[in-house]
Design a protein around this motif. Structure first.
Motif, PDB file in Angstrom:
ATOM      1  N   ALA A   4       4.194 -11.674 -11.358  1.00  0.00           N
ATOM      2  CA  ALA A   4       5.072 -11.074 -10.480  1.00  0.00           C
ATOM      3  C   ALA A   4       6.516 -11.726 -10.253  1.00  0.00           C
ATOM      4  O   ALA A   4       6.176 -13.185 -10.701  1.00  0.00           O
ATOM      5  CB  ALA A   4       4.522 -11.050  -8.656  1.00  0.00           C
ATOM      6  N   GLY A   5       7.347 -11.223 -10.233  1.00  0.00           N
ATOM      7  CA  GLY A   5       8.735 -11.843 -10.481  1.00  0.00           C
ATOM      8  C   GLY A   5       9.375 -11.753  -8.979  1.00  0.00           C
ATOM      9  O   GLY A   5       9.126 -11.347  -8.139  1.00  0.00           O
ATOM     10  N   ASN A  27      11.062  -9.924  -4.361  1.00  0.00           N
ATOM     11  CA  ASN A  27       9.973 -10.387  -4.501  1.00  0.00           C
ATOM     12  C   ASN A  27       9.053  -9.103  -4.976  1.00  0.00           C
ATOM     13  O   ASN A  27       8.789  -8.769  -4.290  1.00  0.00           O
ATOM     14  CB  ASN A  27       9.337 -11.286  -3.379  1.00  0.00           C
ATOM     15  CG  ASN A  27       8.022 -11.937  -3.696  1.00  0.00           C
ATOM     16  OD1 ASN A  27       7.316 -11.359  -4.323  1.00  0.00           O
ATOM     17  ND2 ASN A  27       7.911 -13.020  -2.849  1.00  0.00           N
ATOM     18  N   ASP A  28       8.594  -9.217  -6.299  1.00  0.00           N
ATOM     19  CA  ASP A  28       7.748  -8.160  -6.982  1.00  0.00           C
ATOM     20  C   ASP A  28       6.278  -8.372  -6.102  1.00  0.00           C
ATOM     21  O   ASP A  28       5.746  -7.183  -6.010  1.00  0.00           O
ATOM     22  CB  ASP A  28       7.629  -8.264  -8.327  1.00  0.00           C
ATOM     23  CG  ASP A  28       8.919  -7.878  -9.069  1.00  0.00           C
ATOM     24  OD1 ASP A  28       9.840  -7.298  -8.444  1.00  0.00           O
ATOM     25  OD2 ASP A  28       8.980  -8.343 -10.064  1.00  0.00           O
ATOM     26  N   GLU A  29       5.991  -9.304  -5.928  1.00  0.00           N
ATOM     27  CA  GLU A  29       4.440  -9.482  -5.321  1.00  0.00           C
ATOM     28  C   GLU A  29       4.325  -8.609  -3.859  1.00  0.00           C
ATOM     29  O   GLU A  29       3.358  -8.106  -3.407  1.00  0.00           O
ATOM     30  CB  GLU A  29       3.974 -11.014  -5.269  1.00  0.00           C
ATOM     31  CG  GLU A  29       2.511 -11.200  -4.848  1.00  0.00           C
ATOM     32  CD  GLU A  29       2.245 -12.673  -5.019  1.00  0.00           C
ATOM     33  OE1 GLU A  29       1.302 -13.125  -4.210  1.00  0.00           O
ATOM     34  OE2 GLU A  29       2.606 -13.105  -5.954  1.00  0.00           O
ATOM     35  N   SER A  30       5.158  -9.187  -3.123  1.00  0.00           N
ATOM     36  CA  SER A  30       5.431  -8.530  -1.739  1.00  0.00           C
ATOM     37  C   SER A  30       6.133  -7.103  -1.587  1.00  0.00           C
ATOM     38  O   SER A  30       6.370  -6.632  -0.690  1.00  0.00           O
ATOM     39  CB  SER A  30       5.696  -9.299  -0.649  1.00  0.00           C
ATOM     40  OG  SER A  30       7.275  -9.885  -0.996  1.00  0.00           O
ATOM     41  N   GLU A  31       6.861  -6.913  -2.758  1.00  0.00           N
ATOM     42  CA  GLU A  31       7.614  -5.708  -2.909  1.00  0.00           C
ATOM     43  C   GLU A  31       8.730  -5.542  -2.061  1.00  0.00           C
ATOM     44  O   GLU A  31       9.251  -4.727  -1.378  1.00  0.00           O
ATOM     45  CB  GLU A  31       6.754  -4.518  -2.818  1.00  0.00           C
ATOM     46  CG  GLU A  31       5.762  -4.267  -3.802  1.00  0.00           C
ATOM     47  CD  GLU A  31       4.913  -2.919  -3.558  1.00  0.00           C
ATOM     48  OE1 GLU A  31       5.135  -2.154  -2.909  1.00  0.00           O
ATOM     49  OE2 GLU A  31       4.002  -2.948  -4.586  1.00  0.00           O
ATOM     50  N   GLU A  32       9.526  -6.712  -1.662  1.00  0.00           N
ATOM     51  CA  GLU A  32      10.531  -7.073  -0.683  1.00  0.00           C
ATOM     52  C   GLU A  32      11.816  -7.104  -1.669  1.00  0.00           C
ATOM     53  O   GLU A  32      11.855  -7.764  -2.694  1.00  0.00           O
ATOM     54  CB  GLU A  32      10.521  -8.443   0.154  1.00  0.00           C
ATOM     55  CG  GLU A  32       9.222  -8.364   1.092  1.00  0.00           C
ATOM     56  CD  GLU A  32       9.270  -9.736   1.892  1.00  0.00           C
ATOM     57  OE1 GLU A  32      10.257 -10.067   2.586  1.00  0.00           O
ATOM     58  OE2 GLU A  32       8.241 -10.543   1.494  1.00  0.00           O
ATOM     59  N   TYR A  33      12.742  -6.683  -0.922  1.00  0.00           N
ATOM     60  CA  TYR A  33      14.233  -6.516  -1.601  1.00  0.00           C
ATOM     61  C   TYR A  33      15.224  -6.425  -0.508  1.00  0.00           C
ATOM     62  O   TYR A  33      15.100  -5.708   0.425  1.00  0.00           O
ATOM     63  CB  TYR A  33      14.076  -5.179  -2.644  1.00  0.00           C
ATOM     64  CG  TYR A  33      15.190  -5.075  -3.398  1.00  0.00           C
ATOM     65  CD1 TYR A  33      15.454  -6.016  -4.641  1.00  0.00           C
ATOM     66  CD2 TYR A  33      16.801  -4.527  -3.057  1.00  0.00           C
ATOM     67  CE1 TYR A  33      16.576  -5.611  -5.495  1.00  0.00           C
ATOM     68  CE2 TYR A  33      17.884  -4.587  -3.818  1.00  0.00           C
ATOM     69  CZ  TYR A  33      17.804  -5.233  -5.080  1.00  0.00           C
ATOM     70  OH  TYR A  33      18.915  -5.180  -5.701  1.00  0.00           O
ATOM     71  N   SER A  34      16.198  -7.127  -0.806  1.00  0.00           N
ATOM     72  CA  SER A  34      17.325  -7.345   0.274  1.00  0.00           C
ATOM     73  C   SER A  34      18.736  -7.527  -0.535  1.00  0.00           C
ATOM     74  O   SER A  34      18.664  -8.402  -1.365  1.00  0.00           O
ATOM     75  CB  SER A  34      17.096  -8.191   1.292  1.00  0.00           C
ATOM     76  OG  SER A  34      16.822  -9.463   0.832  1.00  0.00           O
TER      77      SER A  34
END
Length: 79
Positions: A4-5, A27-34
């Motif tokens: 995960a990146g 954060n690809d692992e938690s699928e967060e994006y801001s």
């Protein structure tokens, strides 16, 4: 997730004693994006303007290898 990146990029500048910091984090692992802008004035609470991913144009990632082309004129303006 395996491999995960994640990343955190920002671009900051100051004008009239107000600091503006444009940010992009994921954060690809938690699928967060801001994405957004943080506005900071010394002695006051920071203001965070959160962006909308669908409205994003371009990416701060593109600046990663461009530091040889971007000049910091801060030292020139101190004199």
């Amino acid at each position: 997730k395996q491999n995960a990146g994640f990343g955190s990029y920002s671009l900051s500048f100051t004008k009239y004693n107000v600091e503006y910091s444009i940010f992009q984090e994921w954060n690809d692992e938690s699928e967060e994006y801001s994405i957004g802008v943080v506005i900071s004035v010394e002695g006051k609470k920071n203001i965070v303007l959160n962006g909308i991913k669908k409205s994003q144009e371009g990416s701060l990632i593109l600046l990663e290898d461009e530091n040889k082309y971007i000049q910091n004129d801060f030292e020139k303006n101190i004199e």
